[in-house]
Design a protein around this motif. Structure first.
Motif, PDB file in Angstrom:
ATOM      1  N   ALA A   1      -4.958  16.571 -12.682  1.00  0.00           N
ATOM      2  CA  ALA A   1      -4.893  16.095 -14.141  1.00  0.00           C
ATOM      3  C   ALA A   1      -3.662  15.096 -14.069  1.00  0.00           C
ATOM      4  N   GLY A   2      -2.924  15.725 -13.340  1.00  0.00           N
ATOM      5  CA  GLY A   2      -1.311  14.767 -13.406  1.00  0.00           C
ATOM      6  C   GLY A   2      -1.903  13.411 -12.891  1.00  0.00           C
ATOM      7  N   ALA A   3      -2.761  13.288 -11.599  1.00  0.00           N
ATOM      8  CA  ALA A   3      -2.948  12.454 -10.827  1.00  0.00           C
ATOM      9  C   ALA A   3      -3.933  11.434 -11.834  1.00  0.00           C
TER      10      ALA A   3
ATOM     11  N   ARG B   1       0.751  -1.187   0.103  1.00  0.00           N
ATOM     12  CA  ARG B   1       0.212   0.036  -0.087  1.00  0.00           C
ATOM     13  C   ARG B   1       0.736   1.371   0.054  1.00  0.00           C
ATOM     14  N   LEU B   2       0.789   2.067  -0.804  1.00  0.00           N
ATOM     15  CA  LEU B   2       1.469   3.482  -1.124  1.00  0.00           C
ATOM     16  C   LEU B   2       0.585   4.345  -1.157  1.00  0.00           C
ATOM     17  N   ARG B   3       1.041   5.809  -0.661  1.00  0.00           N
ATOM     18  CA  ARG B   3       0.373   7.202  -0.966  1.00  0.00           C
ATOM     19  C   ARG B   3       1.229   7.920  -1.599  1.00  0.00           C
ATOM     20  N   ALA B   4       0.493   8.569  -2.821  1.00  0.00           N
ATOM     21  CA  ALA B   4       1.310   9.323  -3.466  1.00  0.00           C
ATOM     22  C   ALA B   4       0.630  10.782  -3.367  1.00  0.00           C
ATOM     23  N   THR B   5       1.788  11.767  -3.289  1.00  0.00           N
ATOM     24  CA  THR B   5       1.300  12.985  -3.460  1.00  0.00           C
ATOM     25  C   THR B   5       1.829  13.891  -4.256  1.00  0.00           C
ATOM     26  N   LEU B   6       1.019  14.565  -5.161  1.00  0.00           N
ATOM     27  CA  LEU B   6       1.358  15.391  -6.205  1.00  0.00           C
ATOM     28  C   LEU B   6       1.353  16.975  -6.125  1.00  0.00           C
ATOM     29  N   ARG B   7       2.073  17.652  -6.058  1.00  0.00           N
ATOM     30  CA  ARG B   7       2.038  19.219  -5.978  1.00  0.00           C
ATOM     31  C   ARG B   7       2.321  20.094  -7.246  1.00  0.00           C
ATOM     32  N   GLY B   8       1.373  20.727  -7.509  1.00  0.00           N
ATOM     33  CA  GLY B   8       1.705  21.585  -8.597  1.00  0.00           C
ATOM     34  C   GLY B   8       1.030  23.165  -8.366  1.00  0.00           C
TER      35      GLY B   8
ATOM     36  N   GLY C   1      -4.064  22.176  -6.675  1.00  0.00           N
ATOM     37  CA  GLY C   1      -2.712  22.670  -6.438  1.00  0.00           C
ATOM     38  C   GLY C   1      -2.105  21.332  -5.943  1.00  0.00           C
ATOM     39  N   GLU C   2      -2.846  20.411  -5.120  1.00  0.00           N
ATOM     40  CA  GLU C   2      -2.249  19.295  -4.529  1.00  0.00           C
ATOM     41  C   GLU C   2      -3.256  18.029  -4.425  1.00  0.00           C
ATOM     42  N   VAL C   3      -2.805  16.842  -4.805  1.00  0.00           N
ATOM     43  CA  VAL C   3      -3.582  15.838  -4.791  1.00  0.00           C
ATOM     44  C   VAL C   3      -2.808  14.582  -4.204  1.00  0.00           C
ATOM     45  N   MET C   4      -3.698  13.825  -3.123  1.00  0.00           N
ATOM     46  CA  MET C   4      -3.211  12.671  -2.690  1.00  0.00           C
ATOM     47  C   MET C   4      -3.777  11.683  -3.238  1.00  0.00           C
ATOM     48  N   PHE C   5      -3.428  10.362  -3.501  1.00  0.00           N
ATOM     49  CA  PHE C   5      -3.979   9.207  -3.857  1.00  0.00           C
ATOM     50  C   PHE C   5      -3.232   8.156  -3.449  1.00  0.00           C
ATOM     51  N   THR C   6      -3.930   7.174  -2.972  1.00  0.00           N
ATOM     52  CA  THR C   6      -3.655   5.657  -2.446  1.00  0.00           C
ATOM     53  C   THR C   6      -3.425   4.774  -3.517  1.00  0.00           C
ATOM     54  N   ILE C   7      -2.431   3.507  -3.632  1.00  0.00           N
ATOM     55  CA  ILE C   7      -2.465   2.688  -4.462  1.00  0.00           C
ATOM     56  C   ILE C   7      -2.145   1.295  -3.696  1.00  0.00           C
ATOM     57  N   ASP C   8      -3.033   0.277  -4.099  1.00  0.00           N
ATOM     58  CA  ASP C   8      -2.933  -0.978  -3.408  1.00  0.00           C
ATOM     59  C   ASP C   8      -2.677  -1.996  -4.598  1.00  0.00           C
ATOM     60  N   VAL C   9      -1.772  -2.629  -4.403  1.00  0.00           N
ATOM     61  CA  VAL C   9      -1.433  -3.783  -5.208  1.00  0.00           C
ATOM     62  C   VAL C   9      -1.079  -5.124  -4.529  1.00  0.00           C
ATOM     63  N   ARG C  10      -1.778  -5.879  -5.227  1.00  0.00           N
ATOM     64  CA  ARG C  10      -1.722  -7.497  -4.471  1.00  0.00           C
ATOM     65  C   ARG C  10      -1.127  -8.589  -5.838  1.00  0.00           C
ATOM     66  N   ALA C  11      -0.511  -9.616  -5.301  1.00  0.00           N
ATOM     67  CA  ALA C  11      -0.044 -10.699  -6.172  1.00  0.00           C
ATOM     68  C   ALA C  11       0.319 -11.917  -5.585  1.00  0.00           C
TER      69      ALA C  11
ATOM     70  N   GLU D   1      -7.869  12.626  -2.767  1.00  0.00           N
ATOM     71  CA  GLU D   1      -8.107  13.832  -2.292  1.00  0.00           C
ATOM     72  C   GLU D   1      -7.625  15.107  -3.245  1.00  0.00           C
ATOM     73  N   ALA D   2      -8.371  16.010  -3.555  1.00  0.00           N
ATOM     74  CA  ALA D   2      -7.640  17.282  -4.340  1.00  0.00           C
ATOM     75  C   ALA D   2      -8.058  18.531  -3.728  1.00  0.00           C
ATOM     76  N   LYS D   3      -6.857  19.133  -3.482  1.00  0.00           N
ATOM     77  CA  LYS D   3      -6.863  20.399  -2.641  1.00  0.00           C
ATOM     78  C   LYS D   3      -6.577  21.729  -3.659  1.00  0.00           C
ATOM     79  N   PRO D   4      -7.395  22.792  -3.462  1.00  0.00           N
ATOM     80  CA  PRO D   4      -8.181  23.119  -2.445  1.00  0.00           C
ATOM     81  C   PRO D   4      -9.561  22.469  -2.649  1.00  0.00           C
ATOM     82  N   GLY D   5     -10.066  21.818  -3.894  1.00  0.00           N
ATOM     83  CA  GLY D   5     -11.239  21.158  -4.093  1.00  0.00           C
ATOM     84  C   GLY D   5     -12.287  22.205  -4.247  1.00  0.00           C
ATOM     85  N   ALA D   6     -12.062  22.895  -5.196  1.00  0.00           N
ATOM     86  CA  ALA D   6     -13.253  24.048  -5.519  1.00  0.00           C
ATOM     87  C   ALA D   6     -13.548  23.955  -7.205  1.00  0.00           C
ATOM     88  N   ILE D   7     -14.776  24.214  -7.595  1.00  0.00           N
ATOM     89  CA  ILE D   7     -15.090  24.126  -8.767  1.00  0.00           C
ATOM     90  C   ILE D   7     -14.185  24.984  -9.531  1.00  0.00           C
TER      91      ILE D   7
END
Ligand SMILES: [Zn+2]
Length: 408
Positions: free
Chosen positions: A238-240, A213-220, A276-286, A265-271
């Protein structure tokens, strides 16, 4: 007599101990867990076993063999649930094991080994965010640090144990030594669609898949959705999106591999604001560690490449990792014989979900028997099994116990 009807009734009886009105949620060390444990301990005693609540809140019972103190065949599963859960995931394995012992004891049969049945207090990890607490205590791999983990109300596990009447300092006593446990066997619903699609009531598990399980954070750069031209943007969302599709396509390169982005989760999260910043999780199994590790490396390198191309800063954290727990060939063989003796085709399949056996593997060889569930659905109130399949699982488990022998 093994009574599938009683197994089903007991699953229903446990499902009534829930904090969720009209559904089933029962988390570690809750009043509902206490009530469920009391029911289970009662059933264990009725089945002729010595039973008690251990220091981590597992229901632990023992049926002596031909003489007292023999090493045991350990059977078990968990009694906690996810939120808005089904009534079979975990509970079916505990109740079926008790049913098998009940049949032995009512026939006054003693085997050349003891049988222990454990209803683990926590497997799902819902309350404190760490999984397999009950089975890790039994395996002697309980991490003392998790006593400081807090639930959503800010209560530490150490305090919750005390309030439940359990002494945290006695958790090490729950640990079993190698040699005391000859093997660990668990019956569990499949939680997948394979057995149903092949018309089989039960299957023999080959391995519990490893996971990462990973957590990626992208900052623009956040900015006005109306004023910043497209070519000057550093849009983290868009990058995420591109990263998520890349992860999906990597996970699709091997039939045994699965990959999921389950949270974003995208911040600031307004229409009207560029994210500017997005966090997402990645779950990989095998079912093979090398396959999973290779996929993770490729996903992380794609995330970095996409971020660089889009001028985003990126960090990737490793949250949790568990290697594959293989089921022992000698146990799969014996379980397969029990399946075949009931006239069912022996279908071997890996488990995509985690189970208590991952922890028990530290002290004993393990095996699992899967029971077909409707539509492959679990972790949902729609989870269901038939009484006929409960009967098939119980008879196979009973035959397995009766013919259980250590390899020569
Ligand atoms: Zn489960």
């Amino acid at each position: 007599m093994l009574s599938a009807e009683r197994i089903m009734q007991r699953c229903d009886a446990l499902a009534r101990h829930s904090e969720l009105a009209g559904g089933l949620t029962r988390v570690f060390l809750s009043p509902q867990a206490r009530a469920a444990a009391e029911l289970v301990l009662g059933w264990m005693r009725e089945a002729g076993m010595q039973a008690k609540l251990d220091a981590i809140g597992n229901c632990a019972a023992r049926y002596e063999g031909q003489r007292p103190g023999l090493p045991c065949l350990m059977l078990g599963s968990h009694l906690d649930t996810v939120r808005d859960a089904g009534r079979y995931d975990g509970m079916l394995g505990v109740i079926t094991a008790i049913e098998c012992v009940s049949r032995l004891s009512s026939a006054n049969r003693r085997l050349p080994f003891a049988i222990e049945v454990i209803g683990f207090g926590d497997e799902e990890g819902v309350r404190f965010g760490t999984t397999l607490l009950g089975s890790r205590a039994v395996a002697g791999t309980f991490d003392e640090k998790s006593l400081e983990a807090r639930d959503q109300d800010g209560k530490a596990m150490r305090e919750a144990l005390r309030e439940f009447g359990l002494p945290p300092e006695r958790i090490p006593e729950v640990a079993r030594k190698k040699g005391e446990v000859l093997a660990y066997a668990e019956l569990h619903i499949e939680q997948g669609p394979v057995l149903e699609s092949e018309g089989l009531p039960v299957g023999v598990v080959t391995a519990i898949n490893g996971f990462s399980r990973l957590r990626a954070t992208l900052r623009g750069a956040a900015g006005h959705a109306g004023t910043v031209p497209m070519n000057l943007r550093r849009d983290a969302l868009a990058g995420a999106a591109e990263c998520i599709l890349a992860a999906e396509s990597i996970a699709r390169t091997d039939a045994e591999l699965v990959g999921t982005v389950g949270r974003i989760e995208a911040k600031p999260g307004a229409i009207n604001v560029i994210p500017g910043e997005v966090m997402f999780t990645i779950d990989v199994r095998a079912p093979k560690d090398s396959l999973r590790e290779d996929a993770i490396a490729r996903i992380v390198s794609q995330v970095r490449k996409i971020s660089a191309e889009r001028r985003l800063e990126c960090t990737v954290e490793n949250l949790q990792e568990f290697g594959v727990t293989a089921c022992a060939p000698w146990l799969m063989e014996q379980m397969g014989r029990a399946v075949a003796s009931r006239g069912f085709r022996v279908r071997r399949l890996p488990s995509g979900a985690g189970h208590d056996g991952m922890a028990l593997g530290a002290i004993a060889d393990i095996c699992m028997l899967f029971v077909r569930c409707k539509g492959g659905v679990s972790h949902s109130p729609l989870e269901s099994i038939t009484e006929a399949d409960a009967a098939a699982g119980a008879t196979v488990l009973h035959d397995f116990i009766e013919h259980f022998r250590l390899p020569a």
